[in-house]
Design an enzyme around this catalytic site. Structure first.
Site, PDB file in Angstrom:
ATOM      1  N   LYS A  71     -13.490  21.203  21.071  1.00 30.04           N
ATOM      2  CA  LYS A  71     -12.466  21.811  21.922  1.00 30.04           C
ATOM      3  C   LYS A  71     -11.694  20.758  22.722  1.00 30.04           C
ATOM      4  O   LYS A  71     -10.631  21.053  23.268  1.00 30.04           O
ATOM      5  CB  LYS A  71     -13.086  22.847  22.862  1.00 30.04           C
ATOM      6  CG  LYS A  71     -13.974  22.288  23.950  1.00 30.04           C
ATOM      7  CD  LYS A  71     -14.483  23.408  24.844  1.00 30.04           C
ATOM      8  CE  LYS A  71     -15.344  22.880  25.979  1.00 30.04           C
ATOM      9  NZ  LYS A  71     -15.822  23.953  26.873  1.00 30.04           N
ATOM     10  N   ASP A  72     -12.210  19.513  22.801  1.00 32.71           N
ATOM     11  CA  ASP A  72     -11.508  18.445  23.499  1.00 32.71           C
ATOM     12  C   ASP A  72     -10.446  17.774  22.633  1.00 32.71           C
ATOM     13  O   ASP A  72      -9.617  17.022  23.151  1.00 32.71           O
ATOM     14  CB  ASP A  72     -12.492  17.364  23.961  1.00 32.71           C
ATOM     15  CG  ASP A  72     -13.397  17.832  25.095  1.00 32.71           C
ATOM     16  OD1 ASP A  72     -13.060  18.854  25.732  1.00 32.71           O
ATOM     17  OD2 ASP A  72     -14.439  17.197  25.326  1.00 32.71           O
TER      18      ASP A  72
ATOM     19  N   ARG B  86      -8.083  28.924  31.159  1.00 31.72           N
ATOM     20  CA  ARG B  86      -8.424  30.041  30.269  1.00 31.72           C
ATOM     21  C   ARG B  86      -9.489  30.928  30.910  1.00 31.72           C
ATOM     22  O   ARG B  86      -9.361  32.165  30.935  1.00 31.72           O
ATOM     23  CB  ARG B  86      -8.934  29.485  28.931  1.00 31.72           C
ATOM     24  CG  ARG B  86      -9.544  30.539  28.001  1.00 31.72           C
ATOM     25  CD  ARG B  86     -10.255  29.886  26.819  1.00 31.72           C
ATOM     26  NE  ARG B  86     -11.349  29.022  27.244  1.00 31.72           N
ATOM     27  CZ  ARG B  86     -12.576  29.427  27.506  1.00 31.72           C
ATOM     28  NH1 ARG B  86     -12.883  30.707  27.403  1.00 31.72           N
ATOM     29  NH2 ARG B  86     -13.519  28.575  27.880  1.00 31.72           N
ATOM     30  N   ARG B  87     -10.545  30.316  31.431  1.00 29.82           N
ATOM     31  CA  ARG B  87     -11.597  31.097  32.077  1.00 29.82           C
ATOM     32  C   ARG B  87     -11.079  31.760  33.349  1.00 29.82           C
ATOM     33  O   ARG B  87     -11.400  32.910  33.643  1.00 29.82           O
ATOM     34  CB  ARG B  87     -12.801  30.209  32.399  1.00 29.82           C
ATOM     35  CG  ARG B  87     -13.593  29.793  31.159  1.00 29.82           C
ATOM     36  CD  ARG B  87     -14.685  28.815  31.507  1.00 29.82           C
ATOM     37  NE  ARG B  87     -15.476  28.437  30.329  1.00 29.82           N
ATOM     38  CZ  ARG B  87     -15.996  27.240  30.134  1.00 29.82           C
ATOM     39  NH1 ARG B  87     -15.817  26.278  31.034  1.00 29.82           N
ATOM     40  NH2 ARG B  87     -16.694  26.980  29.052  1.00 29.82           N
TER      41      ARG B  87
ATOM     42  N   ARG C 116     -15.236  20.516  38.711  1.00 31.08           N
ATOM     43  CA  ARG C 116     -15.451  19.613  37.587  1.00 31.08           C
ATOM     44  C   ARG C 116     -16.809  18.950  37.765  1.00 31.08           C
ATOM     45  O   ARG C 116     -17.479  19.129  38.769  1.00 31.08           O
ATOM     46  CB  ARG C 116     -14.335  18.553  37.503  1.00 31.08           C
ATOM     47  CG  ARG C 116     -13.005  19.099  37.007  1.00 31.08           C
ATOM     48  CD  ARG C 116     -12.025  17.985  36.705  1.00 31.08           C
ATOM     49  NE  ARG C 116     -12.452  17.215  35.527  1.00 31.08           N
ATOM     50  CZ  ARG C 116     -11.836  16.112  35.117  1.00 31.08           C
ATOM     51  NH1 ARG C 116     -10.799  15.644  35.793  1.00 31.08           N
ATOM     52  NH2 ARG C 116     -12.248  15.475  34.041  1.00 31.08           N
TER      53      ARG C 116
ATOM     54  N   ARG D  75     -22.466  20.982  38.209  1.00 27.47           N
ATOM     55  CA  ARG D  75     -21.930  22.330  38.401  1.00 27.47           C
ATOM     56  C   ARG D  75     -23.030  23.321  38.782  1.00 27.47           C
ATOM     57  O   ARG D  75     -22.848  24.140  39.688  1.00 27.47           O
ATOM     58  CB  ARG D  75     -21.196  22.787  37.132  1.00 27.47           C
ATOM     59  CG  ARG D  75     -19.996  21.916  36.808  1.00 27.47           C
ATOM     60  CD  ARG D  75     -19.213  22.445  35.627  1.00 27.47           C
ATOM     61  NE  ARG D  75     -18.237  21.459  35.179  1.00 27.47           N
ATOM     62  CZ  ARG D  75     -17.098  21.763  34.558  1.00 27.47           C
ATOM     63  NH1 ARG D  75     -16.800  23.011  34.310  1.00 27.47           N
ATOM     64  NH2 ARG D  75     -16.277  20.810  34.168  1.00 27.47           N
TER      65      ARG D  75
ATOM     66  N   CYS E 138       4.427  28.154  24.213  1.00 23.22           N
ATOM     67  CA  CYS E 138       4.061  28.618  25.546  1.00 23.22           C
ATOM     68  C   CYS E 138       3.047  27.671  26.169  1.00 23.22           C
ATOM     69  O   CYS E 138       2.445  26.847  25.489  1.00 23.22           O
ATOM     70  CB  CYS E 138       3.492  30.043  25.497  1.00 23.22           C
ATOM     71  SG  CYS E 138       1.818  30.173  24.831  1.00 23.22           S
TER      72      CYS E 138
END
Length: 332
Positions: free
Chosen positions: A88-89, A136-137, A154, A160, A246
């Protein structure tokens, strides 16, 4: 008679975090088992690691690609032979001289909640502070209408989770795959259904890159898992097409399933306004052999339905209600 190989170890480039070295170690084991080569991990510090240490929000730091460039530079310079990334990176555009040679079998791509007192999202009182560094989250959390206070965060997994343990946050949202790889699944208080929280394109998958002209490329291709490759190609095609029209938060998830006439690829995607009040959701099925085409067509339909206009809706400020009636429209 035992055969002794004199080939030098395959140098696998990795970020230095526990999750990154664990993921790279998994690929190293695959190389040892399938190629019969020794492997050594080479740690590379990326701009993403530096900005993360400084607490800079990911979007302000330059997006997900900040974790990738230094590894690719080390690859092209010949300092490493293989680079391992969280897929995903990876930016969706190609880099000259670098090939995504393999995508090994994927971990569970869903998002999860780690909350105080074992709570789920729905059990958290309104106003609870929930941490995520992902637009997104954030958009999908806001779309749930639970009245949560979404705050940026982060840091690595331990950092976290530590913010929840210390009481600084009531919960954080993380990728299940990362927790699984480092043996922290017991921390999860809720696994989020994709209907609530659609994953990032490529989430849970690893990307193995090498130099395009490296003879090692043919051998490394043996690490590829075709169903995972088809799924992430569809998801990344959705992302690439939507990124061209977009800047809205985007989720996409694909899966190869058994259909009546053989294997089918099912892909679903969502684009949202930053405040989560507006969304365009679509799904499609097709052939795994046409993964990229399927994703591209699906995203093009989403753009035709208005996905390109969603990023014009700004998130509410703390003085504005989250359920502004003028924005509560969903395009299906």
């Amino acid at each position: 008679m035992t055969t002794v190989t004199t080939a030098r170890p395959v140098r696998v480039g990795t970020r230095a975090s526990l999750l990154a070295t664990t993921q790279s170690g998994h690929v190293a084991e695959l190389i040892r088992a399938r190629l019969g080569r020794e492997v050594e991990l080479v740690q590379v510090t990326t701009d993403g690691d530096r900005t993360q240490a400084a607490g800079t929000p990911l979007a302000a730091a330059g997006g997900t690609g900040v974790f990738v460039a230094a590894l690719r530079e080390a690859l092209l310079a010949g300092d490493v032979d293989v680079a391992v990334h969280s897929l995903k990176d990876l930016p969706t555009y190609p880099t000259e001289g670098v090939t995504l040679v393999a995508v090994p079998p994927r971990e569970d791509p869903r998002d999860v909640v780690v909350a105080r007192d074992g709570l789920t999202l729905a059990e958290l009182p309104p106003g609870s502070r929930v941490g995520t560094g992902s637009p997104r989250r954030e958009a999908q959390l806001r779309a749930l209408g639970l009245g949560l206070d979404i705050a940026g965060v982060r840091g690595n997994v331990d950092t976290r989770i530590g913010k929840v343990r210390s009481g600084e946050y009531d919960a954080v949202v993380l990728a299940r795959a990362g927790l699984a790889r480092i043996g922290r699944l017991e921390e999860i208080t809720e696994v989020l259904d994709p209907l609530q929280m659609l994953s990032a394109p490529g989430q849970g998958a690893l990307g193995v890159e090498c130099r395009s002209d490296d003879p090692l490329r043919a051998s490394l291709a043996d690490l590829d898992d075709p169903p995972t490759r088809a799924a992430v190609e569809a998801e990344r095609a959705v992302l690439a097409t939507l990124e061209g029209g977009c800047a809205a938060p985007i989720g996409a998830l694909a899966e190869v399933v058994e259909g009546e006439d053989g294997e089918e690829l099912w892909v679903r995607a969502v684009a949202l306004s930053p405040d989560g009040a507006l969304s365009v959701r679509k799904s499609a099925t097709g052939s795994p052999q046409d993964a990229a085409g399927l994703g591209t067509r699906l995203a093009s339909e989403m753009l035709a339905d208005g996905a390109g206009e969603l990023d014009e809706v700004r998130p509410p400020t703390r003085d504005e209600p989250e359920d502004r009636e003028s924005d509560r429209v969903q395009k299906a």
